[in-house]
Design a protein around this motif. Structure first.
Motif, short mmCIF file in Angstrom:
data_model
loop_
_atom_site.label_atom_id
_atom_site.label_comp_id
_atom_site.label_asym_id
_atom_site.label_seq_id
_atom_site.Cartn_x
_atom_site.Cartn_y
_atom_site.Cartn_z
N UNK A 137 0.82 -1.22 0.00
CA UNK A 137 0.00 0.00 0.00
C UNK A 137 0.85 1.27 0.00
N UNK A 138 0.18 2.37 -0.17
CA UNK A 138 0.81 3.67 0.05
C UNK A 138 1.23 3.79 1.50
N UNK A 139 2.42 4.35 1.74
CA UNK A 139 2.85 4.62 3.11
C UNK A 139 2.27 5.95 3.56
N UNK A 191 -0.96 5.87 19.46
CA UNK A 191 -2.04 6.65 18.85
C UNK A 191 -1.87 6.74 17.33
N UNK A 192 -0.65 6.95 16.87
CA UNK A 192 -0.40 6.98 15.43
C UNK A 192 -0.74 5.63 14.79
N UNK A 193 -0.37 4.57 15.47
CA UNK A 193 -0.65 3.23 14.95
C UNK A 193 -2.16 2.99 14.86
N UNK A 194 -2.89 3.45 15.87
CA UNK A 194 -4.34 3.26 15.87
C UNK A 194 -5.02 3.96 14.70
N UNK A 195 -4.41 5.02 14.21
CA UNK A 195 -4.96 5.75 13.07
C UNK A 195 -4.45 5.22 11.72
N UNK A 251 4.02 -3.18 6.05
CA UNK A 251 2.92 -2.33 5.59
C UNK A 251 1.79 -3.08 4.90
N UNK A 252 2.09 -4.26 4.35
CA UNK A 252 1.05 -5.01 3.66
C UNK A 252 -0.01 -5.54 4.62
N UNK A 253 0.37 -5.69 5.90
CA UNK A 253 -0.57 -6.20 6.89
C UNK A 253 -0.91 -5.16 7.96
N UNK A 254 -0.55 -3.93 7.71
CA UNK A 254 -0.69 -2.86 8.69
C UNK A 254 -2.07 -2.21 8.54
N UNK A 255 -2.58 -1.65 9.63
CA UNK A 255 -3.86 -0.93 9.58
C UNK A 255 -3.79 0.19 8.54
N UNK A 256 -4.78 0.27 7.69
CA UNK A 256 -4.84 1.34 6.70
C UNK A 256 -5.28 2.64 7.37
N UNK A 257 -4.88 3.78 6.84
CA UNK A 257 -5.33 5.07 7.41
C UNK A 257 -6.85 5.12 7.49
#
Length: 880
Positions: free
Chosen positions: A103-105, A148-152, A366-372
């Motif tokens: 995904x886009x970072x 908090x950043x990760x949650x978003x 990032x491929x498995x990370x929460x999307x914005x």
């Protein structure tokens, strides 16, 4: 001049106009013999040490190499280039790689919370955090920020800030960092980076380097001064000050594992920071062993090829010459530069690998990370996905209103708000308040802003209580606990009377209230922020160190009518208090250094004794503005303003000590409601310490890993028919006509003097690992002391260690330099032992002739106390 990046200008197959940018002479300020050109850019993943961090980097690089080896040129370019301002949910968005499900970072401000969102915390600023002098709390704040950043769904946190360091006390963004001493700033950076990255978010150390004022930091801010094509200022310093002062905190951030470094808007020694090969290739990637990636500040990149070969790895937000112009220096230009031979393919591989390695280091795939799950551009549920485009773009869900706050962030914001309060005056131990019957609260800084806490965009106004400065480091409040609201509720529960006036200019009302009260509390402010906003005629930097909104007159008026006047200074730094500080009716003065959403609780906790004040000044407060060694340059006298850092290493307390200037309040100072005694000092040079003049040389670099990439056919880089094209969205593709005109010629580009592509086999003598030569961090000296609470209340003391160096011919040292601190909480009559370990780097200075850290010969003195001027000789040791 910088030419507009038009892809139509191709000369003999080499992109000259779009990618050259300015080239400046390699000028060195002062007597340094260093060169400012350094090539090639070191390939990431080449390690010469076996530190725990570097082994983790090695594993991250293995994963990054595997993924990048599967990418096409266009996919690598997408990873290194932003998609444009407002062309995605975040303030910075890279291109995505659908074929590999990548995904886009998402990159998002800022150093004290998530910018442009909702349901998140406004953390205490770096300055407030530094004022706690609490290492564990610095780390925990980093964790809470990261969570908090990760949650978003944010991949990269654009912080912490350690530049500006605070050379000029009026500097607009000084409050974003941890204080004016490189050691204190370095500890803050180290702990914060570790906290952020331990929860899986990439931290960004910024702004590299010499970004010490807002005036003229960008060419656009220099317009209107009568010069055609004005340029950002050049910060000019010598090699010793660069290492010992300004780069020191960045070295600590890198030693903590920082995944990203942001290069600054300004020039350094006449070369733009983002195309300064000496800064990025030599110091950052070789001397400091940085394994992550260098991103540009937003539009700080002023060239294409020159920036890339100088060591910049990511262009943000992707736009080029002008804000939101949709015309990149990289993206399609980077594709073209690879195809025509201007940039070697291994360098583009390295850019992509460095970016991915930083994410794998923090165990973020990032491929498995929460999307914005938010939009930086609106708070409504549904909106355009690319609102910066004049084209019709997809429309859909942009905000899921995720509450990112946690019990950890709630605890951290409240604790720092309290621990950061610095009590500088407490006449006759008037505080904490006791048996109050009638109280008056006076000054707009005590109360709310009539438009609400988020009423001014980017907090670009000074109305109501001042909990943060303005600019890209600001955050939307979910709530703001003002001092009046908190104290008013206390009056309700405890039964004392309270009256107030929020009019800073109504001196008659202030007099009436003061006369009718047992105690009068005056709230005053001094504000600053980023230079893209001007607030009350202050263009980012403060115009002076005076209080805003009639503050001096308000204080003296109240003090003339009430002999128990308390002053609360809500400020981004030191202020001039000489007009009233010695007034005997002013019984107490408390500094609140932009402590975030819980400012009211922090102030109330200290005033009423719910907490014993333990904050200490992270800067010096002078009696006169002229006492400081440097000031902001407010006028432009040339096309490119020259800021000569002629004070060298002598900033803040080092200057005051050197010139025997008595400050109003010294660096590290702060009062408590109890008393402490420091005793039983002991200092010892380790028996097995290596005291050679220079540290042992680091080992050789490992062999570079080359991915054996090959260039595609130019026709394969043309816009695909199935890709929608939106205006101002930045793509990696070429048009057919552009692709048809390409010729490959690796020798045709006008490279800077000294350019070459041969990788070094041996690191710089000061390098060899993340943060520098591992031997620089060997412990050489041990110091211990006992600290006891001799008062009647529990409290915390900040025990500070300062080092004095031997007398050397032709080498000037500070009278004392901070080289250790510990915060110790003690009950009455309790005693504890505090221990400090001093490293080789702590004891060394940077010799610009040797181009290395040197351990001086002679007698050292160690002082232990509770400020830069209140300390006792702990002991001496010698190195022969």
């Amino acid at each position: 001049m910088i030419l507009t990046p038009s892809l139509a200008l191709i000369i003999t197959g080499v992109l000259v106009a779009t990618l050259t940018g300015r080239t400046h002479s390699a000028r060195i300020y002062s007597n340094s013999t260093q060169k400012l050109e350094s090539f090639p850019s070191p390939i990431g993943g080449r390690l010469s040490s076996q530190t725990e961090l570097d082994l983790a980097w090695a594993d991250a690089y293995e994963q990054a190499w595997d993924l990048v080896s599967q990418m096409t040129l266009l996919e690598k370019v997408n990873l290194t280039s932003g998609t444009g301002w407002e062309m995605g949910p975040c303030v910075g968005n890279t291109g995505e790689i659908p074929r590999l499900n990548f995904p886009s970072l998402c990159l998002q401000d800022g150093p004290l919370g998530i910018r442009f969102t909702e349901l998140n915390s406004v953390f205490p600023a770096g300055l407030a955090t530094g004022a706690t002098w609490n290492k564990a709390l610095m780390y925990t704040r980093g964790q809470a920020l990261g969570q908090e950043f990760k949650a978003k769904g944010i991949n990269v946190l654009l912080g912490p800030s350690m530049g500006p360091l605070g050379r000029a006390p009026e500097g607009g963004r000084n409050w974003e960092g941890f204080g004016t001493d490189p050691y204190l700033q370095g500890i803050g950076a180290y702990e914060t980076v570790q906290g952020i990255q331990d929860v899986g978010v990439v931290a960004t150390a910024k702004h590299f380097l010499l970004n010490e004022q807002e005036h003229f930091r960008q060419a656009a801010e220099s317009s209107g001064f009568g010069y055609s094509d004005p340029m950002a200022y050049s910060g000019n310093t010598d090699g010793r000050a660069l290492r010992e002062i300004y780069a020191w905190p960045f070295a600590e951030a890198i030693r903590a594992g920082a995944g990203a470094v942001m290069c600054a808007y300004n020039a350094v020694n006449d070369t733009q920071a983002c195309e300064n090969s000496y800064l990025l290739n030599h110091i950052l990637k070789d001397e400091l062993g940085f394994q992550g990636y260098v991103m540009s500040d937003w539009l700080a990149q002023r060239s294409g090829v020159n920036s890339v070969i100088a060591g910049m790895d990511m262009s943000m937000p992707g736009d080029g010459e002008s804000w939101a112009d949709g015309i990149p220096f990289l993206a399609a230009n980077l594709t073209l530069a690879a195809l025509n031979g201007s940039i070697p393919l291994w360098r583009i591989d390295d850019m992509a690998v460095r970016i991915l390695a930083a994410h794998y280091l923090v165990k973020q795939n990032p491929r498995n990370y929460t999307k914005p799950n938010f939009s930086s551009w609106t708070l409504v549920d549904n909106d355009d996905l690319y609102p910066g485009s004049p084209s019709k773009t997809p429309y859909g869900l942009v905000n899921q209103h995720v509450d990112a706050r946690s019990s950890l962030s709630r605890r951290v914001t409240r604790q720092i708000a309290t621990e950061s309060m610095v009590l500088v005056k407490n006449q006759n131990s008037y505080l904490p308040l006791k048996s109050v019957k009638r109280m008056s609260i006076i000054g707009s800084a005590a109360g709310p802003f009539s438009l609400g806490p988020n009423g001014c965009e980017n907090r670009g106004c000074n109305n109501g209580t001042l909990a943060t400065g303005w600019g890209s480091g600001s955050v939307n409040y979910a709530y703001l606990a003002t001092p009046f609201e908190v104290i008013n509720m206390r009056a309700f529960s405890e039964g004392f009377g309270i009256d107030y006036s929020f009019d800073d200019y109504d001196l008659d009302s202030a007099t009436v209230l003061a006369e009718a009260s047992d105690v009068a509390i005056v709230f005053v402010t001094s504000d600053s922020g980023e230079g893209f906003l001007t607030v009350e005629d202050n263009l980012g930097d403060r115009n002076d160190l005076d209080l805003w909104h009639n503050g001096d007159e308000l204080i003296t008026t109240v003090a003339s009518s009430n002999n128990n006047t308390i002053v609360v200074i809500e400020s981004v730094g030191g202020v001039n208090m000489e007009a009233w500080i010695d007034n005997e009716n002013i019984t107490a003065v408390l500094y609140a250094l932009v402590p975030g959403q819980d400012i009211g609780f922090g102030i109330s906790d200290v005033l009423f004794g719910d907490a014993n004040p333990s904050g200490r000044l992270p800067f010096t407060v002078a009696r006169n503005k002229s006492d400081y060694p440097a000031t902001v340059e407010y006028t432009m006298t040339s096309r490119q303003p020259q800021l000569n850092f002629s004070e060298g290493i002598f900033i803040d307390y080092r200057h005051f000590d050197r010139e025997s200037i008595e400050p109003r309040y010294e660096f590290g100072f702060g009062m408590s409601y109890t008393t402490f005694e420091i005793s039983n000092f002991s200092v010892e040079l380790s028996s097995d310490a290596n005291t050679d003049l220079e540290a042992p040389l680091p080992g050789n670099y490992s062999n570079p890993t080359l991915l054996n990439s090959s260039l595609p056919n130019a026709t394969d880089t043309v816009y695909p028919d199935d890709i929608p094209r939106y205006k101002k969205f930045i793509y990696p593709y070429l048009t057919s006509s552009e692709a048809d005109g390409i010729k490959y010629d690796e020798d045709a580009y006008p490279y800077p003097s000294g350019y070459n592509t041969t990788q070094k086999s041996v690191p710089h003598p000061a390098g060899g690992a993340s943060g520098g030569n591992p031997a620089l961090f060997d412990y050489l000296v041990n110091a211990t002391a006992q600290v006891g609470n001799t008062g009647n209340l529990s409290g915390a003391e900040v025990v500070q260690l300062y080092l004095s160096y031997p007398d050397l011919l032709n080498v000037e040292f500070p009278v004392k330099s901070l080289r250790g601190f510990e915060k110790i909480s003690l009950q009455p009559n309790e005693t504890s032992t505090v221990q400090f370990w001093l490293t080789r780097k702590d004891l060394s200075y940077f010799d610009v002739v040797r181009d290395n850290w040197v351990l001086p010969r002679g007698n050292f003195s160690v002082y232990i106390g509770n400020s830069s001027r209140s300390n006792a000789l702990a002991g001496r040791f010698s190195i022969d």
